[in-house]
Design a protein around this motif. Structure first.
Motif, PDB file in Angstrom:
ATOM      1  N   LEU A  32     -20.958   2.853 -23.758  1.00  0.00           N
ATOM      2  CA  LEU A  32     -21.829   2.704 -25.003  1.00  0.00           C
ATOM      3  C   LEU A  32     -22.707   1.354 -24.657  1.00  0.00           C
ATOM      4  O   LEU A  32     -23.775   1.361 -24.906  1.00  0.00           O
ATOM      5  N   LEU A  33     -22.154   0.332 -24.535  1.00  0.00           N
ATOM      6  CA  LEU A  33     -22.563  -0.894 -24.132  1.00  0.00           C
ATOM      7  C   LEU A  33     -23.550  -0.887 -22.834  1.00  0.00           C
ATOM      8  O   LEU A  33     -24.729  -1.577 -22.816  1.00  0.00           O
ATOM      9  N   THR A  34     -23.303  -0.268 -21.802  1.00  0.00           N
ATOM     10  CA  THR A  34     -24.147   0.099 -20.724  1.00  0.00           C
ATOM     11  C   THR A  34     -25.604   0.729 -21.122  1.00  0.00           C
ATOM     12  O   THR A  34     -26.551   0.081 -20.533  1.00  0.00           O
ATOM     13  N   PHE A  35     -25.278   1.703 -21.791  1.00  0.00           N
ATOM     14  CA  PHE A  35     -26.399   2.408 -22.406  1.00  0.00           C
ATOM     15  C   PHE A  35     -27.285   1.506 -23.215  1.00  0.00           C
ATOM     16  O   PHE A  35     -28.570   1.505 -23.052  1.00  0.00           O
ATOM     17  N   VAL A  36     -26.573   0.895 -24.256  1.00  0.00           N
ATOM     18  CA  VAL A  36     -27.567  -0.279 -25.034  1.00  0.00           C
ATOM     19  C   VAL A  36     -27.928  -1.327 -24.279  1.00  0.00           C
ATOM     20  O   VAL A  36     -29.447  -1.524 -24.361  1.00  0.00           O
ATOM     21  N   ASP A  37     -27.403  -1.577 -23.170  1.00  0.00           N
ATOM     22  CA  ASP A  37     -28.141  -2.763 -22.385  1.00  0.00           C
ATOM     23  C   ASP A  37     -29.035  -2.265 -21.603  1.00  0.00           C
ATOM     24  O   ASP A  37     -30.401  -2.698 -21.374  1.00  0.00           O
ATOM     25  N   ALA A  38     -29.181  -0.830 -21.042  1.00  0.00           N
ATOM     26  CA  ALA A  38     -30.219  -0.304 -20.488  1.00  0.00           C
ATOM     27  C   ALA A  38     -31.814   0.042 -21.354  1.00  0.00           C
ATOM     28  O   ALA A  38     -32.712  -0.129 -21.044  1.00  0.00           O
ATOM     29  N   ALA A  39     -31.260   0.247 -22.583  1.00  0.00           N
ATOM     30  CA  ALA A  39     -32.264   0.380 -23.385  1.00  0.00           C
ATOM     31  C   ALA A  39     -32.992  -1.000 -23.787  1.00  0.00           C
ATOM     32  O   ALA A  39     -34.094  -1.039 -23.766  1.00  0.00           O
ATOM     33  N   VAL A  40     -32.257  -1.919 -23.761  1.00  0.00           N
ATOM     34  CA  VAL A  40     -32.956  -3.217 -24.075  1.00  0.00           C
ATOM     35  C   VAL A  40     -34.020  -3.737 -22.774  1.00  0.00           C
ATOM     36  O   VAL A  40     -35.045  -4.152 -22.967  1.00  0.00           O
ATOM     37  N   ALA A  41     -33.200  -3.392 -21.650  1.00  0.00           N
ATOM     38  CA  ALA A  41     -34.064  -3.760 -20.587  1.00  0.00           C
ATOM     39  C   ALA A  41     -35.437  -2.958 -20.392  1.00  0.00           C
ATOM     40  O   ALA A  41     -36.437  -3.535 -20.006  1.00  0.00           O
ATOM     41  N   ILE A  42     -35.323  -1.620 -20.848  1.00  0.00           N
ATOM     42  CA  ILE A  42     -36.462  -0.774 -20.975  1.00  0.00           C
ATOM     43  C   ILE A  42     -37.565  -1.439 -21.870  1.00  0.00           C
ATOM     44  O   ILE A  42     -38.726  -1.298 -21.648  1.00  0.00           O
ATOM     45  N   ALA A  43     -36.879  -1.815 -22.988  1.00  0.00           N
ATOM     46  CA  ALA A  43     -37.958  -2.353 -23.982  1.00  0.00           C
ATOM     47  C   ALA A  43     -38.557  -3.414 -23.433  1.00  0.00           C
ATOM     48  O   ALA A  43     -39.611  -3.823 -23.661  1.00  0.00           O
ATOM     49  N   LEU A  44     -37.911  -4.217 -22.698  1.00  0.00           N
ATOM     50  CA  LEU A  44     -38.434  -5.556 -22.089  1.00  0.00           C
ATOM     51  C   LEU A  44     -39.646  -5.220 -21.305  1.00  0.00           C
ATOM     52  O   LEU A  44     -40.566  -5.883 -21.216  1.00  0.00           O
ATOM     53  N   THR A  45     -39.219  -4.096 -20.629  1.00  0.00           N
ATOM     54  CA  THR A  45     -40.120  -3.653 -19.340  1.00  0.00           C
ATOM     55  C   THR A  45     -41.409  -3.038 -20.111  1.00  0.00           C
ATOM     56  O   THR A  45     -42.663  -3.361 -19.450  1.00  0.00           O
ATOM     57  N   LEU A  46     -41.230  -2.499 -21.117  1.00  0.00           N
ATOM     58  CA  LEU A  46     -42.445  -1.968 -21.853  1.00  0.00           C
ATOM     59  C   LEU A  46     -43.255  -3.013 -22.400  1.00  0.00           C
ATOM     60  O   LEU A  46     -44.520  -2.783 -22.471  1.00  0.00           O
ATOM     61  N   LEU A  47     -42.715  -4.203 -22.756  1.00  0.00           N
ATOM     62  CA  LEU A  47     -43.788  -5.189 -23.361  1.00  0.00           C
ATOM     63  C   LEU A  47     -44.692  -5.499 -22.313  1.00  0.00           C
ATOM     64  O   LEU A  47     -45.980  -5.948 -22.893  1.00  0.00           O
ATOM     65  N   VAL A  48     -44.615  -5.378 -21.150  1.00  0.00           N
ATOM     66  CA  VAL A  48     -45.660  -5.984 -20.105  1.00  0.00           C
ATOM     67  C   VAL A  48     -46.591  -5.057 -19.760  1.00  0.00           C
ATOM     68  O   VAL A  48     -47.593  -5.246 -19.072  1.00  0.00           O
TER      69      VAL A  48
END
Length: 206
Positions: A16-32
């Motif tokens: 679950l934590l790995t999934f959440v971390d991946a979601a955060v990483a994707i959100a950071l990528t979408l910002l750019v």
């Protein structure tokens, strides 16, 4: 006898934590992505620095949201250090929190063009408020998995203070438009306030 602080977290929680971390990483990528689109519109004769100056709002929105998401992720990371199992309350708090992070690139994209609109302020700062409130609930859920006095038992106060500060920042930003998003700087004060509250009234953390 096994110490409560030596209990390993479940594999389901790790996933679950790995999934959440991946979601955060994707959100950071979408910002750019808006900046990438801007670069794609450049022609060979365009002056890069002039384009950067003309679209300074986009770059400022990217930097602000990157720092905000990183700050929220760090707080979440510190809270879940003491989590042992993905119980129902913790599971839904984490997923709801991840939703607020994944949503943030949308109001971020609105900042440059419609940042002065009340709706944009409500969407952006409101998402931060909800995210901080969910971190407070997440901390409460993790606390129930650790005994009193455990160093891995997180405090609810920092996230709760951040939620209050976000609420104040939202009101100031809406009621005093000239302040724009400057009230978010109060989050720095909120961090110091949390530390002082815990030092002065330690019983609030038990």
């Amino acid at each position: 006898m096994v110490s409560p602080d030596s209990i390993e977290r479940s594999r389901d929680l790790d996933r679950l934590l790995t999934f959440v971390d991946a979601a955060v990483a994707i959100a950071l990528t979408l910002l750019v992505l808006p900046l990438v689109d801007l670069a794609g519109e450049l022609e060979s004769g365009d002056a890069v620095w002039q384009v950067v100056r003309e679209h300074a709002g986009r770059f400022a929105a990217f930097a602000l949201s990157f720092v905000v998401i990183a700050r929220l992720w760090r707080a979440q990371h510190q809270i879940v250090r003491g989590a042992v199992d993905d119980r129902v309350d913790l599971f839904w708090c984490l997923l709801a929190w991840a939703l607020t992070i994944v949503f943030l690139p949308f109001p971020t994209a609105l900042l440059a063009a419609t940042g002065d609109q009340v709706a944009t302020k409500i969407l952006y700062i409101g998402a931060l408020l909800v995210s901080s409130a969910l971190l407070a609930l997440l901390a409460a859920a993790v606390r129930r998995q650790r005994p009193p006095g455990s160093p891995l038992r997180p405090s609810v106060i920092p996230a709760a203070v951040d939620a209050v500060v976000d609420g104040v920042a939202l009101l100031l930003s809406v009621l005093v438009p000239a302040l724009s998003y400057l009230p978010l700087l109060l989050l720095v004060v909120g961090g110091h306030a949390s530390t002082r509250i815990l030092r002065r009234w330690p019983r609030l953390d038990h």
